[in-house]
Design a protein around this motif. Sequence first.
Motif, PDB file in Angstrom:
ATOM      1  N   LYS A   5       0.817  -1.152   0.082  1.00  0.00           N
ATOM      2  CA  LYS A   5       0.018   0.058  -0.189  1.00  0.00           C
ATOM      3  C   LYS A   5       0.814   1.417  -0.070  1.00  0.00           C
ATOM      4  N   GLN A   6       1.813   0.941   0.858  1.00  0.00           N
ATOM      5  CA  GLN A   6       2.866   2.500   0.678  1.00  0.00           C
ATOM      6  C   GLN A   6       3.643   2.452  -0.490  1.00  0.00           C
ATOM      7  N   LYS A   7       3.971   1.456  -1.199  1.00  0.00           N
ATOM      8  CA  LYS A   7       4.568   1.508  -2.397  1.00  0.00           C
ATOM      9  C   LYS A   7       3.549   2.134  -3.458  1.00  0.00           C
ATOM     10  N   ALA A   8       2.218   1.470  -3.404  1.00  0.00           N
ATOM     11  CA  ALA A   8       1.294   2.297  -4.740  1.00  0.00           C
ATOM     12  C   ALA A   8       1.029   3.558  -4.116  1.00  0.00           C
ATOM     13  N   ALA A   9       1.162   4.224  -3.049  1.00  0.00           N
ATOM     14  CA  ALA A   9       0.856   5.569  -2.401  1.00  0.00           C
ATOM     15  C   ALA A   9       2.132   6.313  -3.015  1.00  0.00           C
ATOM     16  N   ALA A  10       3.459   5.791  -3.077  1.00  0.00           N
ATOM     17  CA  ALA A  10       4.482   6.474  -3.395  1.00  0.00           C
ATOM     18  C   ALA A  10       4.524   6.397  -4.853  1.00  0.00           C
ATOM     19  N   ALA A  11       4.220   5.518  -5.509  1.00  0.00           N
ATOM     20  CA  ALA A  11       4.122   5.554  -7.066  1.00  0.00           C
ATOM     21  C   ALA A  11       2.894   6.614  -7.602  1.00  0.00           C
ATOM     22  N   TYR A  12       1.818   6.644  -7.025  1.00  0.00           N
ATOM     23  CA  TYR A  12       0.663   7.688  -7.339  1.00  0.00           C
ATOM     24  C   TYR A  12       1.355   9.040  -6.992  1.00  0.00           C
ATOM     25  N   GLU A  13       2.296   9.376  -5.888  1.00  0.00           N
ATOM     26  CA  GLU A  13       2.937  10.642  -5.686  1.00  0.00           C
ATOM     27  C   GLU A  13       3.588  10.980  -6.770  1.00  0.00           C
ATOM     28  N   LEU A  14       4.556   9.999  -7.142  1.00  0.00           N
ATOM     29  CA  LEU A  14       5.560  10.365  -8.165  1.00  0.00           C
ATOM     30  C   LEU A  14       4.620  10.378  -9.553  1.00  0.00           C
ATOM     31  N   ALA A  15       3.702   9.582  -9.869  1.00  0.00           N
ATOM     32  CA  ALA A  15       2.827   9.814 -10.997  1.00  0.00           C
ATOM     33  C   ALA A  15       2.508  11.279 -11.266  1.00  0.00           C
ATOM     34  N   ALA A  16       1.719  11.635  -9.956  1.00  0.00           N
ATOM     35  CA  ALA A  16       1.280  13.046 -10.154  1.00  0.00           C
ATOM     36  C   ALA A  16       2.461  14.270 -10.326  1.00  0.00           C
ATOM     37  N   GLU A  17       3.496  13.843  -9.799  1.00  0.00           N
ATOM     38  CA  GLU A  17       4.606  15.086 -10.200  1.00  0.00           C
ATOM     39  C   GLU A  17       4.890  14.994 -11.600  1.00  0.00           C
ATOM     40  N   LYS A  18       4.978  13.756 -12.100  1.00  0.00           N
ATOM     41  CA  LYS A  18       5.209  13.697 -13.462  1.00  0.00           C
ATOM     42  C   LYS A  18       4.109  14.347 -14.349  1.00  0.00           C
ATOM     43  N   LEU A  19       3.004  14.110 -13.965  1.00  0.00           N
ATOM     44  CA  LEU A  19       2.034  14.676 -14.774  1.00  0.00           C
ATOM     45  C   LEU A  19       1.938  16.266 -14.506  1.00  0.00           C
ATOM     46  N   ASP A  20       2.068  16.762 -13.110  1.00  0.00           N
ATOM     47  CA  ASP A  20       2.357  18.001 -13.143  1.00  0.00           C
ATOM     48  C   ASP A  20       3.417  18.628 -13.765  1.00  0.00           C
ATOM     49  N   LEU A  49       5.613  14.842 -23.363  1.00  0.00           N
ATOM     50  CA  LEU A  49       5.254  13.650 -23.403  1.00  0.00           C
ATOM     51  C   LEU A  49       5.937  12.576 -22.811  1.00  0.00           C
ATOM     52  N   GLY A  50       7.415  12.950 -22.653  1.00  0.00           N
ATOM     53  CA  GLY A  50       8.120  11.912 -21.890  1.00  0.00           C
ATOM     54  C   GLY A  50       7.663  11.995 -20.433  1.00  0.00           C
ATOM     55  N   ASP A  51       7.372  12.891 -19.943  1.00  0.00           N
ATOM     56  CA  ASP A  51       6.846  12.993 -18.642  1.00  0.00           C
ATOM     57  C   ASP A  51       5.456  12.473 -18.543  1.00  0.00           C
ATOM     58  N   LEU A  52       4.670  12.626 -19.393  1.00  0.00           N
ATOM     59  CA  LEU A  52       3.131  11.949 -19.629  1.00  0.00           C
ATOM     60  C   LEU A  52       3.479  10.480 -19.520  1.00  0.00           C
ATOM     61  N   ARG A  53       4.574   9.936 -20.270  1.00  0.00           N
ATOM     62  CA  ARG A  53       4.589   8.539 -20.297  1.00  0.00           C
ATOM     63  C   ARG A  53       5.078   8.040 -19.167  1.00  0.00           C
TER      64      ARG A  53
END
Length: 80
Positions: A5-20, A49-53
């Motif tokens: 669950k912590q790994k998933a949370a961290a991945a979503y945080e990083l995904a949000a940073e990349k999308l920002d 596009l790179g950050d989006l991917r």
Amino acid sequence: MDDPKQKAAAAYELAAEKLDRAAAHCRIAALHYGNGEVPRGCAHAFAALGDLRQGEELIDANAVLHAGKASIDLDPGAAS
């Protein structure tokens, strides 16, 4: 970090940073294109596009993990 669950949370945080970052690159690309600076605009468009991917890959990995843990009824129309 062994807790899934912590790994998933961290991945979503990083995904949000990349999308920002992708959104910021799009805004910068728009400014450059608007100013006629096509090469600079293009560089930021590709960076977006790179950050989006990268963000998509993080979300995809969580989706695959979730799919592996989800249970399904193979015949949802059958009476229990």
